[in-house]
Design a protein around this motif. Structure first.
Motif, PDB file in Angstrom:
ATOM      1  N   ARG A   1      -9.841  20.060 -63.945  1.00 15.91           N
ATOM      2  CA  ARG A   1      -8.698  19.628 -63.825  1.00 15.91           C
ATOM      3  C   ARG A   1      -7.708  20.378 -64.743  1.00 15.91           C
ATOM      4  NH1 ARG A   1     -10.949  15.336 -63.872  1.00 15.91           N
ATOM      5  NH2 ARG A   1     -11.614  14.077 -62.147  1.00 15.91           N
ATOM      6  N   ALA A   2      -7.677  20.112 -65.696  1.00 15.94           N
ATOM      7  CA  ALA A   2      -7.264  20.739 -67.325  1.00 15.94           C
ATOM      8  C   ALA A   2      -6.418  21.853 -66.566  1.00 15.94           C
ATOM      9  CB  ALA A   2      -7.544  21.080 -68.335  1.00 15.94           C
ATOM     10  N   GLY A   3      -7.567  23.147 -66.366  1.00 15.25           N
ATOM     11  CA  GLY A   3      -6.564  24.041 -65.636  1.00 15.25           C
ATOM     12  C   GLY A   3      -5.623  24.034 -64.423  1.00 15.25           C
ATOM     13  N   LEU A   4      -5.681  23.030 -63.605  1.00 16.75           N
ATOM     14  CA  LEU A   4      -5.524  22.463 -61.895  1.00 16.75           C
ATOM     15  C   LEU A   4      -3.705  22.568 -62.984  1.00 16.75           C
ATOM     16  CD1 LEU A   4      -5.751  23.637 -59.353  1.00 16.75           C
ATOM     17  CD2 LEU A   4      -6.183  21.452 -58.816  1.00 16.75           C
ATOM     18  N   SER A   5      -3.998  21.849 -63.972  1.00 18.59           N
ATOM     19  CA  SER A   5      -3.201  21.152 -63.534  1.00 18.59           C
ATOM     20  C   SER A   5      -1.743  21.944 -64.859  1.00 18.59           C
ATOM     21  CB  SER A   5      -3.069  19.909 -64.838  1.00 18.59           C
ATOM     22  OG  SER A   5      -3.179  20.231 -66.204  1.00 18.59           O
ATOM     23  N   GLU A   6      -2.614  22.947 -65.211  1.00 22.54           N
ATOM     24  CA  GLU A   6      -1.890  23.957 -66.214  1.00 22.54           C
ATOM     25  C   GLU A   6      -1.092  24.846 -65.066  1.00 22.54           C
ATOM     26  OE1 GLU A   6      -0.645  23.574 -69.691  1.00 22.54           O
ATOM     27  OE2 GLU A   6      -1.668  22.320 -69.346  1.00 22.54           O
ATOM     28  N   SER A   7      -1.742  25.010 -63.707  1.00 22.41           N
ATOM     29  CA  SER A   7      -1.552  26.398 -63.066  1.00 22.41           C
ATOM     30  C   SER A   7      -1.244  26.177 -62.382  1.00 22.41           C
ATOM     31  CB  SER A   7      -2.788  27.476 -63.107  1.00 22.41           C
ATOM     32  OG  SER A   7      -3.252  26.224 -62.352  1.00 22.41           O
ATOM     33  N   LEU A   8      -1.333  24.933 -61.222  1.00 25.56           N
ATOM     34  CA  LEU A   8      -0.764  24.860 -60.632  1.00 25.56           C
ATOM     35  C   LEU A   8       1.263  24.948 -59.618  1.00 25.56           C
ATOM     36  CD1 LEU A   8      -1.839  24.680 -57.337  1.00 25.56           C
ATOM     37  CD2 LEU A   8      -1.681  22.072 -57.536  1.00 25.56           C
ATOM     38  N   ARG A   9       1.462  25.520 -59.322  1.00 26.12           N
ATOM     39  CA  ARG A   9       2.672  25.301 -58.953  1.00 26.12           C
ATOM     40  C   ARG A   9       3.139  24.842 -57.145  1.00 26.12           C
ATOM     41  NH1 ARG A   9       2.423  26.024 -63.399  1.00 26.12           N
ATOM     42  NH2 ARG A   9       2.549  27.557 -64.473  1.00 26.12           N
ATOM     43  N   ALA A  10       2.531  25.141 -56.658  1.00 24.17           N
ATOM     44  CA  ALA A  10       3.202  24.647 -55.329  1.00 24.17           C
ATOM     45  C   ALA A  10       1.486  24.173 -54.299  1.00 24.17           C
ATOM     46  CB  ALA A  10       3.521  25.496 -54.965  1.00 24.17           C
ATOM     47  N   VAL A  11       1.531  22.774 -53.363  1.00 21.43           N
ATOM     48  CA  VAL A  11       1.207  23.196 -52.397  1.00 21.43           C
ATOM     49  C   VAL A  11       1.588  23.470 -51.374  1.00 21.43           C
ATOM     50  CG1 VAL A  11      -1.266  22.163 -50.777  1.00 21.43           C
ATOM     51  CG2 VAL A  11      -1.727  22.124 -53.585  1.00 21.43           C
ATOM     52  N   VAL A  12       1.323  23.969 -50.127  1.00 29.62           N
ATOM     53  CA  VAL A  12       2.156  23.973 -49.190  1.00 29.62           C
ATOM     54  C   VAL A  12       1.268  23.824 -47.592  1.00 29.62           C
ATOM     55  CG1 VAL A  12       3.674  25.337 -47.241  1.00 29.62           C
ATOM     56  CG2 VAL A  12       4.144  25.343 -49.228  1.00 29.62           C
ATOM     57  N   SER A  13       0.986  22.400 -47.657  1.00 29.00           N
ATOM     58  CA  SER A  13       0.284  22.020 -46.745  1.00 29.00           C
ATOM     59  C   SER A  13       1.020  22.008 -45.029  1.00 29.00           C
ATOM     60  CB  SER A  13      -0.176  20.942 -46.318  1.00 29.00           C
ATOM     61  OG  SER A  13      -1.262  20.787 -47.460  1.00 29.00           O
ATOM     62  N   GLN A  14       0.167  22.731 -44.003  1.00 29.71           N
ATOM     63  CA  GLN A  14       1.113  22.885 -42.545  1.00 29.71           C
ATOM     64  C   GLN A  14      -0.385  22.514 -41.549  1.00 29.71           C
ATOM     65  OE1 GLN A  14       2.039  27.616 -43.537  1.00 29.71           O
ATOM     66  NE2 GLN A  14       2.076  27.157 -41.207  1.00 29.71           N
ATOM     67  N   THR A  15       0.761  21.743 -40.342  1.00 26.42           N
ATOM     68  CA  THR A  15       0.393  21.178 -39.871  1.00 26.42           C
ATOM     69  C   THR A  15       1.410  21.691 -37.882  1.00 26.42           C
ATOM     70  OG1 THR A  15      -0.368  19.286 -40.516  1.00 26.42           O
ATOM     71  CG2 THR A  15      -0.431  19.731 -38.596  1.00 26.42           C
ATOM     72  N   LEU A  16       0.794  22.601 -37.441  1.00 26.68           N
ATOM     73  CA  LEU A  16       1.314  23.253 -35.591  1.00 26.68           C
ATOM     74  C   LEU A  16       1.318  22.548 -34.847  1.00 26.68           C
ATOM     75  CD1 LEU A  16       1.544  26.731 -36.955  1.00 26.68           C
ATOM     76  CD2 LEU A  16      -0.009  26.852 -34.918  1.00 26.68           C
ATOM     77  N   PHE A  17       2.537  22.637 -34.447  1.00 28.21           N
ATOM     78  CA  PHE A  17       2.649  22.004 -33.163  1.00 28.21           C
ATOM     79  C   PHE A  17       3.777  22.488 -32.446  1.00 28.21           C
ATOM     80  CE2 PHE A  17       3.760  18.331 -36.203  1.00 28.21           C
ATOM     81  CZ  PHE A  17       2.993  17.433 -36.206  1.00 28.21           C
ATOM     82  N   LYS A  18       3.128  22.166 -30.859  1.00 21.77           N
ATOM     83  CA  LYS A  18       3.847  22.794 -29.666  1.00 21.77           C
ATOM     84  C   LYS A  18       4.901  22.014 -29.486  1.00 21.77           C
ATOM     85  CE  LYS A  18       0.363  21.317 -26.472  1.00 21.77           C
ATOM     86  NZ  LYS A  18      -0.409  21.043 -25.225  1.00 21.77           N
ATOM     87  N   ARG A  19       5.989  23.263 -28.945  1.00 20.44           N
ATOM     88  CA  ARG A  19       7.596  22.713 -28.995  1.00 20.44           C
ATOM     89  C   ARG A  19       7.471  22.422 -27.075  1.00 20.44           C
ATOM     90  NH1 ARG A  19      11.713  26.254 -32.205  1.00 20.44           N
ATOM     91  NH2 ARG A  19      13.019  24.950 -31.150  1.00 20.44           N
ATOM     92  N   ILE A  20       8.303  21.428 -27.266  1.00 22.75           N
ATOM     93  CA  ILE A  20       8.180  20.933 -25.669  1.00 22.75           C
ATOM     94  C   ILE A  20       9.185  21.483 -25.268  1.00 22.75           C
ATOM     95  CG2 ILE A  20       6.868  18.637 -26.355  1.00 22.75           C
ATOM     96  CD1 ILE A  20       9.426  17.194 -26.306  1.00 22.75           C
ATOM     97  N   ASP A  21      10.574  22.309 -26.221  1.00 29.62           N
ATOM     98  CA  ASP A  21      11.441  22.850 -24.953  1.00 29.62           C
ATOM     99  C   ASP A  21      10.678  23.981 -24.864  1.00 29.62           C
ATOM    100  OD1 ASP A  21      11.163  24.106 -28.055  1.00 29.62           O
ATOM    101  OD2 ASP A  21      13.321  23.748 -28.440  1.00 29.62           O
ATOM    102  N   LYS A  22       9.668  24.452 -24.803  1.00 28.88           N
ATOM    103  CA  LYS A  22       8.997  26.301 -24.058  1.00 28.88           C
ATOM    104  C   LYS A  22       9.365  26.998 -25.172  1.00 28.88           C
ATOM    105  CE  LYS A  22       7.302  23.751 -20.623  1.00 28.88           C
ATOM    106  NZ  LYS A  22       6.766  23.111 -20.879  1.00 28.88           N
ATOM    107  N   LYS A  23       9.370  26.857 -26.659  1.00 28.49           N
ATOM    108  CA  LYS A  23       9.531  28.014 -27.646  1.00 28.49           C
ATOM    109  C   LYS A  23       8.175  28.176 -28.366  1.00 28.49           C
ATOM    110  CE  LYS A  23      15.114  27.844 -27.066  1.00 28.49           C
ATOM    111  NZ  LYS A  23      15.986  27.211 -27.627  1.00 28.49           N
ATOM    112  N   GLY A  24       7.071  28.291 -27.487  1.00 35.58           N
ATOM    113  CA  GLY A  24       5.732  28.082 -28.656  1.00 35.58           C
ATOM    114  C   GLY A  24       5.926  27.268 -29.227  1.00 35.58           C
ATOM    115  N   ARG A  25       5.357  27.845 -30.366  1.00 36.56           N
ATOM    116  CA  ARG A  25       5.274  26.144 -31.701  1.00 36.56           C
ATOM    117  C   ARG A  25       5.647  26.304 -32.804  1.00 36.56           C
ATOM    118  NH1 ARG A  25      -1.731  27.149 -31.248  1.00 36.56           N
ATOM    119  NH2 ARG A  25      -1.671  28.794 -31.339  1.00 36.56           N
ATOM    120  N   CYS A  26       5.651  25.530 -33.407  1.00 39.37           N
ATOM    121  CA  CYS A  26       6.363  25.533 -34.806  1.00 39.37           C
ATOM    122  C   CYS A  26       5.500  24.603 -36.351  1.00 39.37           C
ATOM    123  CB  CYS A  26       7.899  24.848 -34.672  1.00 39.37           C
ATOM    124  SG  CYS A  26       7.316  22.919 -34.267  1.00 39.37           S
TER     125      CYS A  26
END
Length: 360
Positions: A254-279
């Protein structure tokens, strides 16, 4: 040209992300998130095995015969690379191929927040890209590394299983190592990396205690470390990392992570309803002092409210991003409801009863 390459050509022309070949079944592709059958005969076990072995390295055939599943990468020159997994199942052998485009898309082309470029320019620390399998983590990381490659003059070392996107050195020197072929394990490769003068280290996946511990140590000793985890939110990512360790080590981590963590980017993929793939909808946690204190003091349950109030630092919650995509008309209200965290907030937008009626 291998016989199986015809399937990859077809897949590429259709714009499919994955190809499934399974004994006793017709070939199936994943198109914009849904599985679609290909008009072709049923594949028999012996015929499929012959098709697959034509492109499999000798050592991998031996491993598959012994273990029953393997991973490797395969390239069709001029078309694309493929992340490959073979496995045995009740009807015989099966394989899944994920297409990795030969062109690395930029942060702009992927419609990702410009903040991700800042992450590529950090001097040191740990940056995690998380999300379920198939949510585009590798694509996002490739865009970040590509930006660093263009803007920095440093040594980038990647450790992958298998190598996915191939980076051509531009301003940076880039060395890409593949598990099994170039190194025995993530742990061994990270240990080796510390003697290889890297500035940026990409660890394909933080999949065990040793890898997590070494990645945190590398970030603490002045390297910029990128990696991935299969978690669905920023707060859960912090918990998952700490829970991997036995109780007596958790405070130290916990101490090591609190010193080193700069960012967490969490992704969830969605289907685009305008037929342009996914986002992708991105939740972004930035390791500002307030967040690092919460990690150190074991108050990760407060991380979400810190993200709500941390917009000026570039933080965003998953639900706010889902609401934005919904207002743009890119995604369906039902998928928004299905993948959001605060069901009450999105219930008003539903156009039909939700699939998971326990939430209704």
């Amino acid at each position: 040209m291998a016989q199986i390459d015809a399937f990859f050509k077809m897949m590429n022309e259709m714009g499919a992300s994955d190809l499934h070949l399974s004994s006793g079944n017709q070939p199936i592709v994943r198109l914009h998130g849904d599985l679609e059958r290909v008009k072709y005969k049923l594949l028999e076990h012996d015929e499929l095995k012959k098709l697959l072995y034509e492109i499999t390295p000798e050592a991998k055939i031996k491993e598959f015969e012994e273990k029953g599943d393997i991973d490797f990468a395969y390239e069709v020159p001029g078309l694309a690379r493929y992340r490959v997994n073979f496995f045995n199942q009740a009807r015989g052998c099966a394989a899944v191929f994920r297409e990795i485009p030969s062109e690395i898309l930029t942060v702009e082309q992927l419609s990702l927040p410009p903040l991700l470029k800042n992450l590529a320019m950090l001097p040191k620390g740990l940056v995690l890209v998380t999300g379920p399998t198939g949510s585009g983590k590798s694509t996002t990381l490739a865009a970040i590394i590509d930006y660093a490659n263009k803007m920095r003059k440093q040594h980038v070392l990647t450790i992958e299983d298998p190598i996915e996107f191939v980076h051509k050195p531009q301003q940076c020197l880039i060395n890409q190592r593949e598990l099994g072929r170039d190194t025995k394990s993530f742990g061994a490769a990270i240990r080796g990396a510390l003697r290889e003068d890297p500035d940026i280290i990409l660890v394909g996946e933080m999949r065990d205690l040793e890898t997590i511990q070494l990645a945190i140590e590398a970030a603490e000793t002045g390297h910029l470390v990128f990696s991935t985890l299969h978690t669905i939110s920023a707060a859960k990512t912090v918990d998952r990392i700490i829970e991997v360790f036995p109780g007596d080590l958790q405070e130290q981590i916990r101490a090591g992570l609190s010193e080193s963590l700069r960012a967490v980017v969490s992704q969830t993929l969605f289907k685009r309803i305008d037929k342009k793939g996914r986002c992708a909808a991105l939740e972004i946690l930035i390791g500002v002092p307030a967040v690092r204190n919460l990690i150190r003091e074991n108050k990760t349950f407060q991380i979400n409210s810190t993200m709500e109030t941390g917009k000026k630092f570039g933080m965003q919650t998953l639900d706010d991003e889902i609401a934005r995509l919904l207002s743009l008309g890119w995604i369906s209200p039902n998928e928004a409801y299905e993948k959001c965290l605060d069901k009450a907030r999105f219930k008003q937008y539903l156009t039909k009863a939700p699939d998971d009626f326990t939430d209704a």
